[in-house]
Design a protein around this motif. Structure first.
Motif, PDB file in Angstrom:
ATOM      1  N   HIS A   1       9.660  13.331   4.620  1.00 19.15           N
ATOM      2  CA  HIS A   1       8.730  14.060   4.865  1.00 19.15           C
ATOM      3  C   HIS A   1       7.234  13.641   4.810  1.00 19.15           C
ATOM      4  O   HIS A   1       6.489  14.021   5.499  1.00 19.15           O
ATOM      5  N   VAL A   2       6.980  12.861   3.558  1.00 17.09           N
ATOM      6  CA  VAL A   2       5.697  12.337   3.318  1.00 17.09           C
ATOM      7  C   VAL A   2       5.397  11.259   4.618  1.00 17.09           C
ATOM      8  O   VAL A   2       4.143  11.219   5.002  1.00 17.09           O
ATOM      9  N   ALA A   3       6.398  10.466   4.893  1.00 18.36           N
ATOM     10  CA  ALA A   3       6.029   9.203   5.768  1.00 18.36           C
ATOM     11  C   ALA A   3       6.416   9.775   7.111  1.00 18.36           C
ATOM     12  O   ALA A   3       5.802   8.792   8.308  1.00 18.36           O
ATOM     13  N   VAL A   4       7.227  10.617   7.399  1.00 18.51           N
ATOM     14  CA  VAL A   4       7.185  10.997   8.931  1.00 18.51           C
ATOM     15  C   VAL A   4       6.856  12.320   9.295  1.00 18.51           C
ATOM     16  O   VAL A   4       6.176  12.427  10.183  1.00 18.51           O
ATOM     17  N   SER A   5       7.480  13.507   8.702  1.00 12.87           N
ATOM     18  CA  SER A   5       7.040  14.865   9.173  1.00 12.87           C
ATOM     19  C   SER A   5       5.790  14.986   8.959  1.00 12.87           C
ATOM     20  O   SER A   5       5.007  15.418   9.963  1.00 12.87           O
ATOM     21  N   GLU A   6       4.844  14.834   7.791  1.00 11.21           N
ATOM     22  CA  GLU A   6       3.450  14.972   7.800  1.00 11.21           C
ATOM     23  C   GLU A   6       2.617  14.327   8.834  1.00 11.21           C
ATOM     24  O   GLU A   6       1.820  14.992   9.634  1.00 11.21           O
ATOM     25  N   PRO A   7       2.890  12.878   9.012  1.00  5.91           N
ATOM     26  CA  PRO A   7       1.912  12.262   9.847  1.00  5.91           C
ATOM     27  C   PRO A   7       2.432  12.766  11.239  1.00  5.91           C
ATOM     28  O   PRO A   7       1.431  12.963  12.519  1.00  5.91           O
ATOM     29  N   VAL A   8       3.751  12.884  11.826  1.00  8.03           N
ATOM     30  CA  VAL A   8       4.020  13.301  13.189  1.00  8.03           C
ATOM     31  C   VAL A   8       3.342  14.750  13.555  1.00  8.03           C
ATOM     32  O   VAL A   8       3.024  14.962  14.665  1.00  8.03           O
ATOM     33  N   PHE A   9       3.400  15.544  12.333  1.00 12.62           N
ATOM     34  CA  PHE A   9       2.971  16.925  12.673  1.00 12.62           C
ATOM     35  C   PHE A   9       1.495  17.024  12.986  1.00 12.62           C
ATOM     36  O   PHE A   9       1.014  17.769  13.490  1.00 12.62           O
ATOM     37  N   TYR A  10       0.918  16.159  11.857  1.00  6.92           N
ATOM     38  CA  TYR A  10      -0.742  15.984  12.145  1.00  6.92           C
ATOM     39  C   TYR A  10      -1.024  15.600  13.479  1.00  6.92           C
ATOM     40  O   TYR A  10      -1.963  16.316  13.993  1.00  6.92           O
ATOM     41  N   TRP A  11      -0.486  14.657  13.927  1.00  8.23           N
ATOM     42  CA  TRP A  11      -1.213  14.004  15.261  1.00  8.23           C
ATOM     43  C   TRP A  11      -0.634  14.985  16.308  1.00  8.23           C
ATOM     44  O   TRP A  11      -1.662  15.176  17.377  1.00  8.23           O
ATOM     45  N   THR A  12       0.528  15.605  16.315  1.00  6.61           N
ATOM     46  CA  THR A  12       0.731  16.430  17.340  1.00  6.61           C
ATOM     47  C   THR A  12       0.066  17.759  17.453  1.00  6.61           C
ATOM     48  O   THR A  12      -0.168  18.267  18.510  1.00  6.61           O
TER      49      THR A  12
END
Length: 635
Positions: A146-157
């Motif tokens: 969640h910290v390494a994938v979900s959060e940054p992917v959601f942030y940039w999209t």
């Protein structure tokens, strides 16, 4: 043709979209019939259970966020949620099936449930029986992903959705809700829902692919994800600013309702999913986030209402019409719905809780002419007002509400229906006499109620039949009409009370006030003004074509098909009213009882007198003209 993934494929189905759950229900029912017990090893059953728990999560957060008696001082955005936002968020609004809010009318949850059903039904996904109930490795891995994938992917999209045509085509609809609510979290387009599904599902998929999945991880991760979303959208500050002061890194690990509200208002900041760390790294962190959060948490943005309408609940079932229960119910005129009956025990328990704490509570609010108008409710139900032993306790609660309003700095408090009963407190005179130094003006609003009833009567009418004739309203109506040379047949057995009222009329008009003691005396009168409940037997004395005007609570039932029945006196609020999102009992949207409107006019005019006890007949036209001047209109 619209942009791809900008509209829901089942939008045309309306409420029938819930048939999409049919295959899951059918599969569970078939397995239950085959085995004779609940198929606990079926993912279909767990998806349906998870759907119910997610629905309950959203509903509980919504109820908490709208319990103004708990959250009023910690609300981030002070505005109310209006009918426009409610209808927009329930995009397939249907008055005949509004109870489906109980199933969480949310397209996003339907999509996520269907995606999960396809994924869990594949051969690559393990069966429930093959999984552990608990596996700490899976929880640790899901957190890491969640910290390494979900959060940054959601942030940039999410940032990408705020640029150029993507915002207008996909994300503007979500930002059209000015005041966030837990249900706003699922309000958007299919593209946004898929983005959230990816953010929610990636940690789960990673844990299961690594062989560390568990049943508790599925339930825990999904419900925790929903809880954090609801907390951010609740519009209520939950996390104390002291926690951030004691441990500063915490402010980068979890967002707050204030943090999210800034994104909805300013749009170009605070893009994170749950962790502001990525806004700090991306340079999109609003500098106001923590200062404003501290102000909200400390209640520094709280606002004292200018006007309070002190209402009361009619019965246990109608208590579910309050805005913090089901907004699809409260945003429509109250009507008995069979689907609410199973919730009667919950409403009854809440009633007992109110009695135990014996406090008034805020149920709704709106803004008019820049002034805050609130509705408070006395924790007493309609039937209690007719119990002699309850009289003292009810008056005590009303008195406490008045004193609280006075202490807060409220300008006008208006008493609803039974709260101003003559036998209870003399129409409010009890409180004014007991506390002569009150700064808040106490208003029963009956002057405008009388004005509404009187202005409903056609100018051609020369005779009326009046029941409840010696009440405050009955007396004022009789004295007003006699001055118009309209003959008033006052139904009363008390000659003494009749003569007292008759002597109040100017000598030249006293002949127009006539005492009658039986309903038979009105057989030739087609205009009845009802201030006392009428049985079918009593209504039969009215001639065909009679119109029943009424100021009786509860209103009479229309037994006669050859007659017409008016509703309780009411007025429509001005068009510029803001934040109004609930109906006042059985009234239509934007319509309030005349006694409520009377208090509003008193406040807008800035009148300094109390309006309690007997009505001043000379002020009926004054109050009516003032109401029209301020944009209130007859309903």
């Amino acid at each position: 043709m619209g942009a791809p993934l900008a509209s829901w494929p089942w939008a045309s189905l309306g409420s029938y979209k819930y048939l999409l759950y049919g295959p899951l229900v059918a599969k569970v029912a078939h397995a239950w019939r085959e085995t004779g017990s609940l198929p606990l090893g079926s993912w279909c059953l767990h998806l349906l259970l998870l759907l119910a728990l997610r629905s309950l999560t959203f509903q509980l957060w919504f109820s908490y966020g709208n319990m103004l008696f708990f959250t009023r001082r910690r609300r981030v955005v002070k505005d109310g949620v209006d009918f426009r936002q409610i209808d927009a968020e329930w995009d397939c609004w249907c008055a005949s099936s509004d109870w489906l809010e109980l199933l969480l009318r949310d397209n996003m949850v339907i999509l996520q449930t269907l995606v999960a059903a396809v994924a869990m039904g594949s051969a690559a996904f393990p069966a429930v029986s093959e999984l552990r109930a608990w596996d700490p490795r899976g929880w640790a891995l899901a957190l890491l992903l969640h910290v390494a994938v979900s959060e940054p992917v959601f942030y940039w999209t999410h940032r990408a959705l705020h640029r150029g045509p993507l915002f207008s085509q996909y994300h503007a609809r979500h930002h059209s809700s000015p005041v966030t609510q837990p249900f706003t979290a699922g309000f958007g387009t299919p593209l946004e829902a898929l983005l959230l599904t990816l953010a929610m599902g990636a940690p789960l998929a990673g844990a299961f692919l690594a062989g560390a999945g568990s049943v508790s991880l599925v339930y825990g991760h999904v419900l925790l994800f929903d809880c954090l979303r609801c907390m951010g959208y609740s519009n209520v500050e939950v996390i104390s600013h002291r926690a951030f002061a004691a441990f500063p890194p915490l402010r980068y690990l979890v967002y707050t309702a204030t943090y999210l509200s800034l994104h909805h208002r300013e749009k170009d900041c605070n893009f994170c999913l749950f962790m502001p760390l990525y806004d700090a790294l991306g340079g999109t962190l609003s500098s106001r986030s923590w200062g404003l959060q501290r102000e909200v948490d400390q209640g520094m943005n709280d606002r004292v209402p200018d006007f309070v309408f002190l209402a009361h609940v009619v019965d246990v079932v109608s208590s579910m019409h309050v805005p913090f229960a089901f907004r699809s119910c409260s945003s429509l005129p109250w009507a008995m719905r069979p689907v609410l009956l199973p919730l009667w025990p919950v409403a009854f328990a809440f009633m007992l809780l109110q009695w135990f704490f014996s406090k008034t509570f805020t149920v709704s609010f709106y803004f008019l002419r820049g002034r805050l108008h609130q509705t408070w409710s006395v924790p007493r139900y309609g039937f209690q007002y007719f119990i002699p032993s309850a009289k003292k306790g009810i008056n005590r609660q009303i008195e406490l509400a008045i004193l609280r309003a006075d202490k807060m700095g409220v300008k006008v408090i208006s008493l609803a229906a039974l709260n101003k009963n003559e036998a209870l407190n003399g129409g409010g005179t009890l409180f004014v006499n007991k506390h002569p130094n009150l700064r808040v003006r106490v208003v029963h609003g009956n002057t405008l109620t009388a004005a509404v009833i009187l202005n409903e009567i056609p100018s051609s009418v020369r005779e009326v039949f009046l029941t409840g004739a010696t009440s405050k309203l009955g007396r004022a109506i009789a004295l007003y009409l006699c001055r118009k040379r309209i003959r008033v047949l006052m139904l009363t057995l008390s000659t003494e009370r009749f003569l007292k009222i008759q002597r109040e009329a100017p000598p030249e008009f006293q002949q127009y006030i006539v005492q009658v003691t039986k309903y038979q005396a009105a057989q030739g009168c087609k205009t009845w003004i009802v201030g006392k409940w009428l049985s079918p037997r009593e209504q039969r004395w009215a001639p065909p074509g009679t119109h029943f005007h009424q100021f009786v609570v509860p209103p009479i039932i229309g037994f006669r098909r050859d007659c017409t029945y008016g509703k309780l006196a009411a007025m429509r609020l001005p068009k510029d009213v803001e934040g109004l999102g609930s109906c006042e009992y059985t009234m239509e949207r934007g319509v309030v009882h005349a006694c409520h409107a009377g208090g509003v006019v008193h406040c807008l005019e800035g009148w300094e007198h109390h309006e309690v006890g007997a009505l001043e007949v000379d002020r009926i036209d004054v109050v009516w003209e003032a109401a029209l001047k301020h944009g209130l209109t007859p309903a």
